[in-house]
Design a protein around this motif. Structure first.
Motif, short mmCIF file in Angstrom:
data_model
loop_
_atom_site.label_atom_id
_atom_site.label_comp_id
_atom_site.label_asym_id
_atom_site.label_seq_id
_atom_site.Cartn_x
_atom_site.Cartn_y
_atom_site.Cartn_z
N ARG A 12 72.31 71.23 -11.74
CA ARG A 12 73.21 70.28 -11.39
C ARG A 12 74.57 70.97 -10.73
O ARG A 12 75.22 70.63 -9.86
CB ARG A 12 73.26 69.06 -12.09
CG ARG A 12 72.23 68.31 -12.39
CD ARG A 12 72.47 67.09 -13.51
NE ARG A 12 73.55 66.36 -12.83
CZ ARG A 12 74.88 66.45 -13.43
NH1 ARG A 12 75.17 66.97 -14.31
NH2 ARG A 12 75.64 65.43 -12.82
N TRP A 13 74.92 71.59 -11.67
CA TRP A 13 76.25 72.20 -11.61
C TRP A 13 76.33 73.46 -10.64
O TRP A 13 77.38 73.31 -9.72
CB TRP A 13 76.88 72.71 -13.20
CG TRP A 13 78.30 73.66 -13.22
CD1 TRP A 13 79.22 72.97 -13.13
CD2 TRP A 13 78.22 74.81 -13.31
NE1 TRP A 13 80.15 74.12 -13.22
CE2 TRP A 13 79.51 75.22 -13.27
CE3 TRP A 13 77.22 75.87 -13.45
CZ2 TRP A 13 79.94 76.78 -13.45
CZ3 TRP A 13 77.68 76.90 -13.75
CH2 TRP A 13 78.88 77.61 -13.43
N LEU A 14 75.38 74.35 -10.76
CA LEU A 14 75.33 75.32 -9.78
C LEU A 14 75.28 74.81 -8.37
O LEU A 14 76.11 75.37 -7.53
CB LEU A 14 74.07 76.25 -9.97
CG LEU A 14 74.09 77.41 -10.94
CD1 LEU A 14 72.76 77.87 -10.89
CD2 LEU A 14 75.07 78.32 -10.52
N LEU A 15 74.47 74.01 -8.16
CA LEU A 15 74.16 73.36 -6.63
C LEU A 15 75.03 72.41 -6.35
O LEU A 15 75.10 71.79 -5.25
CB LEU A 15 72.92 72.97 -6.77
CG LEU A 15 71.78 74.15 -6.96
CD1 LEU A 15 70.16 73.50 -6.93
CD2 LEU A 15 71.71 75.14 -5.84
N ASP A 16 75.78 71.66 -7.21
CA ASP A 16 76.78 70.54 -7.05
C ASP A 16 75.87 69.27 -6.34
O ASP A 16 76.20 68.81 -5.37
CB ASP A 16 77.81 70.74 -6.22
CG ASP A 16 79.08 69.63 -6.28
OD1 ASP A 16 79.03 68.70 -7.22
OD2 ASP A 16 79.85 69.90 -5.44
N ASP A 17 74.76 68.94 -7.21
CA ASP A 17 73.56 68.37 -6.51
C ASP A 17 73.06 67.48 -7.81
O ASP A 17 73.61 67.61 -8.97
CB ASP A 17 72.42 69.22 -6.14
CG ASP A 17 71.73 68.52 -5.17
OD1 ASP A 17 71.59 67.04 -5.12
OD2 ASP A 17 71.01 69.37 -4.55
N GLU A 18 72.44 66.55 -7.53
CA GLU A 18 71.92 65.52 -8.76
C GLU A 18 70.11 65.89 -8.94
O GLU A 18 69.63 66.04 -7.79
CB GLU A 18 72.06 64.33 -8.60
CG GLU A 18 73.53 63.70 -8.84
CD GLU A 18 73.93 63.86 -10.18
OE1 GLU A 18 73.24 64.34 -11.07
OE2 GLU A 18 74.91 63.55 -10.61
N ILE A 19 69.69 65.67 -9.77
CA ILE A 19 68.08 65.68 -9.96
C ILE A 19 67.41 64.36 -9.64
O ILE A 19 67.82 63.28 -10.34
CB ILE A 19 67.58 66.09 -11.29
CG1 ILE A 19 68.47 67.54 -11.78
CG2 ILE A 19 66.26 66.29 -11.50
CD1 ILE A 19 68.11 68.01 -13.16
N ALA A 20 66.76 64.37 -8.58
CA ALA A 20 66.16 63.12 -8.14
C ALA A 20 64.66 62.95 -8.73
O ALA A 20 64.34 61.85 -8.82
CB ALA A 20 65.78 63.28 -6.55
N SER A 21 64.00 63.97 -9.05
CA SER A 21 62.74 63.68 -9.62
C SER A 21 62.41 65.02 -10.40
O SER A 21 63.01 66.22 -10.34
CB SER A 21 61.57 63.50 -8.54
OG SER A 21 61.39 64.75 -7.82
N ALA A 22 61.42 64.64 -11.28
CA ALA A 22 60.98 65.76 -12.44
C ALA A 22 59.47 65.61 -12.62
O ALA A 22 59.09 64.63 -12.80
CB ALA A 22 61.70 65.60 -13.84
N GLN A 23 58.83 66.76 -12.62
CA GLN A 23 57.47 66.99 -12.98
C GLN A 23 57.17 67.96 -13.95
O GLN A 23 57.79 68.84 -13.83
CB GLN A 23 56.61 67.28 -11.65
CG GLN A 23 55.27 67.29 -11.65
CD GLN A 23 54.59 67.41 -10.32
OE1 GLN A 23 55.17 67.72 -9.59
NE2 GLN A 23 53.21 66.86 -10.45
N VAL A 24 56.39 67.72 -14.96
CA VAL A 24 55.78 68.63 -15.87
C VAL A 24 54.25 69.04 -15.71
O VAL A 24 53.54 68.14 -15.84
CB VAL A 24 56.35 68.38 -17.31
CG1 VAL A 24 56.08 69.48 -18.43
CG2 VAL A 24 57.82 67.97 -17.40
N LEU A 25 54.18 70.45 -15.84
CA LEU A 25 52.72 70.77 -15.85
C LEU A 25 52.35 71.64 -17.05
O LEU A 25 53.40 72.36 -17.51
CB LEU A 25 52.25 71.58 -14.47
CG LEU A 25 52.68 70.96 -13.03
CD1 LEU A 25 52.76 71.92 -11.96
CD2 LEU A 25 52.01 69.78 -12.79
N PHE A 26 51.15 71.54 -17.46
CA PHE A 26 50.90 72.12 -18.70
C PHE A 26 50.01 73.48 -18.45
O PHE A 26 48.91 73.15 -18.18
CB PHE A 26 50.05 71.32 -19.51
CG PHE A 26 50.87 70.07 -20.18
CD1 PHE A 26 52.41 70.14 -20.08
CD2 PHE A 26 50.54 68.89 -20.84
CE1 PHE A 26 53.34 69.27 -20.69
CE2 PHE A 26 51.31 68.11 -21.40
CZ PHE A 26 52.81 68.07 -21.37
#
Ligand code: NAD
Ligand code: ISE
Length: 334
Positions: free
Chosen positions: A180-194
């Motif tokens: 978020r800080w590096l890109l000056d952006d927000e996380i819109a979605s998150a996905q986790v794979l196992f």
């Protein structure tokens, strides 16, 4: 007059911050220490010439304490931070700011009502020289428009109490804040794979895990979290732009030529890898707290990480990309 710090939580990182304040942070001293384990509080207090206190509320309410450093267990953070804000005292809170997004919002409301920033969250990577160099490169335009970020977060081993969700809110939370800080952006979605599980883990744990964050700008971030990699502690981050790439430099260490081999050491834990960053974040906090305010990662950053964690934990169950639902950043945190 030094800034008198009240320490809440005298475990691993609390003891480390107490040592740091005594050894390498000018303008501050630890005045009081509390822990639900009185033996730990006494040992840390003795190591830095502080007194012990019976509870976090006693620390916050003490006339002798100017600012509060929270390094207790995550679920206890919000209560102490809210008490410090209500008392008008600057507070440094180790991650997570709170374990629920709702509690983060309560902290944001209380801080905004106080009229000034009082809360700094312990996202220390923002103070690491390698991450700072990456941020300058991204901001300076040399890589062109960022497209992807590849991250790796490995720990040598995880204790039995480390659960599958902790790969998100204890471990990957640092990558969430860092990108978020590096890109000056927000996380819109998150996905986790196992992926396939390592045999070197406690039975209940899914390890490793592979995470994908979709940023609001469209940049894609992947994070490998592997907390039983056995060989040591390793953090990697590479930003891929339209016209170039940049990655974190490896931590400094001697190159050893011996027995027909060239080798460099692999650090074993986060304390060594980010020692300079922890020093820098606590120094910056002390300087701001001496002025009655806070700097660095804010309560908003704590909230943004919490909603991203919630989405990732949901995805651990559904396997789908889950929206974070983060709203616009209030002007107060611009
Ligand atoms: P730890 O278990 O070693 O220490 C936590 C301490 O808090 C324990 O001594 C426990 O008795 C005490 N405690 C729990 N509830 C309390 C309460 N209500 N009041 C007072 N004391 C209380 O854990 P740790 O590794 O030191 O982690 C502490 C916090 O710091 C966690 O939130 C963790 O996520 C964070 N942390 C951050 C980093 C980082 O890299 N920034 C690294 C390690 C830990
Ligand atoms: C720990 O709590 C930290 O915050 C470390 O920085 C991280 O690398 C580790 O995975 C966590 O358990």
């Amino acid at each position: 007059m030094p800034l008198n710090v009240g320490l809440v939580g005298a475990g691993m990182i609390g003891a480390d911050h107490a040592r740091r304040i005594a050894a390498s942070v000018p303008g501050a001293r630890v005045a009081a220490v509390t822990d639900i384990d009185p033996g730990r509080a006494a040992a840390v207090a003795a190591s830095c010439g502080a007194r012990t206190a019976a509870s976090d509320r006693e620390v916050v309410g003490s006339g002798e304490v100017d600012a509060v450093l929270v390094a207790s267990w995550g679920p206890a953070h919000a209560g102490t931070v809210l008490a410090a804000v209500a008392a008008g005292k600057p507070v440094f809170c180790e991650k997570p700011l709170a374990t629920t997004a709702e509690d983060c919002l309560k902290i944001i409301e209380a801080e905004r009502a106080s009229g000034r920033r009082l809360v700094q969250v312990g996202f220390m990577r923002r103070y690491d020289t390698g991450y700072r160099a990456l941020k300058r490169l991204v901001g300076g335009g040399r890589l062109g428009e960022p497209l992807m970020v590849h991250c790796v977060h490995r720990n040598a081993s995880a204790p039995e109490e480390y659960r599958t969700e902790m790969a998100v809110h204890d471990t990957a939370v640092h990558e969430m804040d860092a990108v978020r800080w590096l890109l000056d952006d927000e996380i819109a979605s998150a996905q986790v794979l196992f992926p396939k599980r390592t045999r070197n883990r406690f039975e209940h744990l899914q390890d490793p895990q592979f995470m994908l964050f979709g940023m609001e700008s469209g940049v894609s971030v992947d994070v490998e979290v592997f907390v039983n990699c056995r060989y040591g502690y390793e953090i990697r981050c590479e930003v891929v732009g339209e016209s170039g790439t940049a990655e974190l430099p490896p931590p400094p260490g001697p190159a050893v030529r011996s027995a027909a081999r060239l080798s460099t050491p692999v650090l074993q834990d986060w304390k060594d890898r980010f020692a300079d960053a922890y020093d820098a974040e606590i120094r910056e906090w002390v300087m701001a707290a001496a002025e009655g305010t806070a700097a660095g990662p804010s309560a908003w950053d704590g909230y943004a990480a919490a909603v991203a964690c919630d989405a990732a934990v949901r995805s651990q169950r559904t396997g789908e990309a889950e929206p974070t639902g983060i709203g616009p950043r209030p002007d107060f945190y611009a």
